[in-house]
Every structure is written in structure tokens, then in C-alpha cells.
Scaffold this motif. Structure first.
Motif, short mmCIF file in Angstrom:
data_model
loop_
_atom_site.label_atom_id
_atom_site.label_comp_id
_atom_site.label_asym_id
_atom_site.label_seq_id
_atom_site.Cartn_x
_atom_site.Cartn_y
_atom_site.Cartn_z
N GLU A 108 10.90 38.38 57.58
CA GLU A 108 11.15 38.30 56.15
C GLU A 108 10.06 39.04 55.39
O GLU A 108 8.91 39.04 55.81
CB GLU A 108 11.20 36.83 55.68
N LYS A 109 10.42 39.65 54.28
CA LYS A 109 9.43 40.31 53.43
C LYS A 109 9.88 40.21 51.98
O LYS A 109 11.05 39.96 51.70
CB LYS A 109 9.24 41.77 53.84
N GLU A 110 8.91 40.39 51.09
CA GLU A 110 9.20 40.29 49.67
C GLU A 110 10.03 41.49 49.21
O GLU A 110 10.02 42.56 49.82
CB GLU A 110 7.90 40.24 48.86
N LYS A 111 10.74 41.31 48.09
CA LYS A 111 11.55 42.38 47.52
C LYS A 111 10.66 43.54 47.10
O LYS A 111 9.56 43.35 46.59
CB LYS A 111 12.32 41.84 46.31
N SER A 112 11.13 44.76 47.32
CA SER A 112 10.42 46.01 46.98
C SER A 112 9.14 46.19 47.79
O SER A 112 8.23 46.90 47.37
CB SER A 112 10.08 46.05 45.49
N GLU A 113 9.06 45.53 48.95
CA GLU A 113 7.86 45.63 49.78
C GLU A 113 8.17 46.44 51.04
O GLU A 113 9.23 46.30 51.63
CB GLU A 113 7.39 44.23 50.17
N ASN A 114 7.23 47.26 51.43
CA ASN A 114 7.38 48.04 52.66
C ASN A 114 6.30 47.65 53.64
O ASN A 114 5.11 47.81 53.37
CB ASN A 114 7.27 49.54 52.34
N TYR A 115 6.72 47.08 54.79
CA TYR A 115 5.76 46.79 55.84
C TYR A 115 6.45 46.92 57.19
O TYR A 115 7.18 46.05 57.64
CB TYR A 115 5.17 45.39 55.71
N GLU A 116 6.29 48.04 57.82
CA GLU A 116 6.65 48.25 59.21
C GLU A 116 5.46 48.99 59.81
O GLU A 116 5.12 50.07 59.34
CB GLU A 116 7.94 49.06 59.39
N GLU A 117 4.85 48.42 60.82
CA GLU A 117 3.59 48.94 61.33
C GLU A 117 3.77 49.58 62.71
O GLU A 117 4.38 48.99 63.59
CB GLU A 117 2.57 47.81 61.45
N LEU A 118 3.24 50.80 62.87
CA LEU A 118 3.19 51.46 64.17
C LEU A 118 1.73 51.50 64.61
O LEU A 118 0.90 52.07 63.92
CB LEU A 118 3.78 52.87 64.10
N THR A 119 1.46 50.88 65.75
CA THR A 119 0.09 50.71 66.23
C THR A 119 -0.06 51.35 67.59
O THR A 119 0.85 51.28 68.43
CB THR A 119 -0.25 49.21 66.33
N ALA A 120 -1.20 51.98 67.83
CA ALA A 120 -1.51 52.56 69.14
C ALA A 120 -2.58 51.72 69.82
O ALA A 120 -3.58 51.34 69.20
CB ALA A 120 -2.00 54.01 68.98
N LEU A 121 -2.35 51.41 71.10
CA LEU A 121 -3.30 50.68 71.91
C LEU A 121 -3.77 51.59 73.05
O LEU A 121 -2.97 52.33 73.62
CB LEU A 121 -2.68 49.42 72.52
N ALA A 122 -5.04 51.51 73.40
CA ALA A 122 -5.57 52.26 74.53
C ALA A 122 -6.66 51.44 75.19
O ALA A 122 -7.55 50.93 74.51
CB ALA A 122 -6.12 53.62 74.08
N GLY A 123 -6.56 51.30 76.52
CA GLY A 123 -7.55 50.49 77.22
C GLY A 123 -7.31 50.44 78.71
O GLY A 123 -6.78 51.38 79.29
#
Length: 204
Positions: free
Chosen positions: A184-199
Motif C-alpha cells: 500500500e502507498k499514499e495517493k500521488s506517491e512513487n516508491y518502487e526501489e531497485l537495489t544492488a547487493l554485492a558480497g
């Protein structure tokens, strides 16, 4: 002719059997525990001047433990310490907010080989600091904005794919891309995260 075909079928059957046995030996049925220790990279808006957006790279870290059931399937959980970004838009106005979070996923993992894997599952994240208003333009009244950055607890899902440079079983150096999105997210909000992991992955 029939004898030649019969011999050919027997040879193919023997080859397939040997391949299956070698795969079973490489992936023991009793499973393993895989420890992953890594750094985290994600891109965020640093500042905006009119229409120019300057991007910065945020650094985080984390550790995950996977119960790899039979070499092909596993269940993974742990914690990522990351900075998340939320962008609120209303017409020509926008506000970017950032907050530190502890991101706790529970993923089902599939390993077609020791060198590649995909995964999917839910996550819960916990806010660990105050919200930082990185950007405020176009007359947005910060006091009237309610974004998911203010949520103490956030629930969503992760999709992930990674390459593992294995040297012994699944022990090796890995690089992974992880997509995260809240349910769920608020109206007019943009949150989609692309994350890189290295280890490093350590099979025990």
C-alpha cells in the motif's frame, strides 16, 4: 538396425542417469545453510534545481541466512540496513523524502544452478530515524504531506535475481538485483526501489 537403435537408446539412458547422479551428488538432499554478507547500493535524488535532477548513491549493508533445502529450493531471511526514498507529486510540485529503515525479507529462493538464483516473497521494514526532506519545490507545504516515509512499519514484496561466482558448492562472490515495492502507498506517491547487493556467500 534395431540392435543399433537399442544400443543408442541404452547409451543415452546411461548418460542421462550419470548426469542425474552427478547433479544429486552436487546438491545433497540434506541441504545446507548459506550465510550472505554484503553491501547495498541504491540510487536516490540528491537535489533538484528547476528541472535538473542530481542523483546520488546511498550505501547500506546487510546479512541474510538461507536454509537451502535440497540444493534447488531455499527459504531466506535476515536484515538490510538501507535508506529508502519516497517521492510525492502534485501537479508541478514534488517532495522527496528519505528515511533509514531495517528491511527484513522472507524469500523463497530457486537455484537452477549454483551460479544463478531467483527469489520472491514478502518483507517488513522498520523506520529507524527521522524523515529527511531532501527536496521541496513548487510550493509544496511539507506539513500537509503524508507519505509512507512516516510509517513506522511498512509491508511489501521483494523480487530478486542474482549471479553467484561459486568456488565450492554455493560458496562464492555474488551480485544481486532486488526490486522492492510496498503493498500500500499514499495517493500521488512513487516508491518502487531497485537495489544492488554485492558480497560473499558461505555455504555451511
Amino acid at each position: 538396425m534395431k540392435n543399433k537403435n537399442k544400443l543408442l537408446l541404452q547409451a543415452v539412458s546411461l548418460l542421462l542417469s550419470l548426469t542425474l547422479v552427478s547433479q544429486l551428488q552436487a546438491r545433497p538432499e540434506d541441504g545446507t545453510i548459506i550465510l550472505s554478507v554484503f553491501g547495498v547500493l541504491n540510487e536516490n535524488v540528491d537535489e533538484v534545481d528547476t528541472e535538473d535532477r542530481n542523483e546520488s548513491i546511498d550505501l547500506g549493508f546487510g546479512a541474510l541466512v538461507e536454509a537451502n533445502v535440497n540444493g534447488y529450493l531455499g527459504i531466506e531471511s535476515g536484515a538490510l540496513f538501507v535508506k529508502r526514498q519516497y517521492e510525492y507529486s502534485a501537479g508541478s510540485s514534488s517532495l522527496v523524502q528519505q528515511v533509514d529503515r531495517i528491511h527484513v525479507p522472507v524469500l523463497a529462493k530457486f537455484w537452477p544452478t549454483n551460479y544463478f538464483y531467483v527469489g520472491a516473497g514478502p518483507f517488513v521494514s522498520f523506520k529507524t530515524g527521522s524523515v529527511n526532506n531532501t527536496l521541496n519545490i513548487g510550493g509544496v507545504d511539507v506539513g500537509t504531506v503524508e507519505s509512507s516515509a512516516d510509517d513506522d512499519v511498512e509491508i511489501g514484496y521483494d523480487l530478486t535475481a542474482g549471479v553467484n561466482l561459486a568456488v565450492l558448492d554455493k560458496t562464492g562472490i555474488f551480485v544481486e538485483l532486488r526490486y522492492s515495492s510496498p503493498f500500500e502507498k499514499e495517493k500521488s506517491e512513487n516508491y518502487e526501489e531497485l537495489t544492488a547487493l554485492a558480497g560473499v556467500k558461505i555455504a555451511m
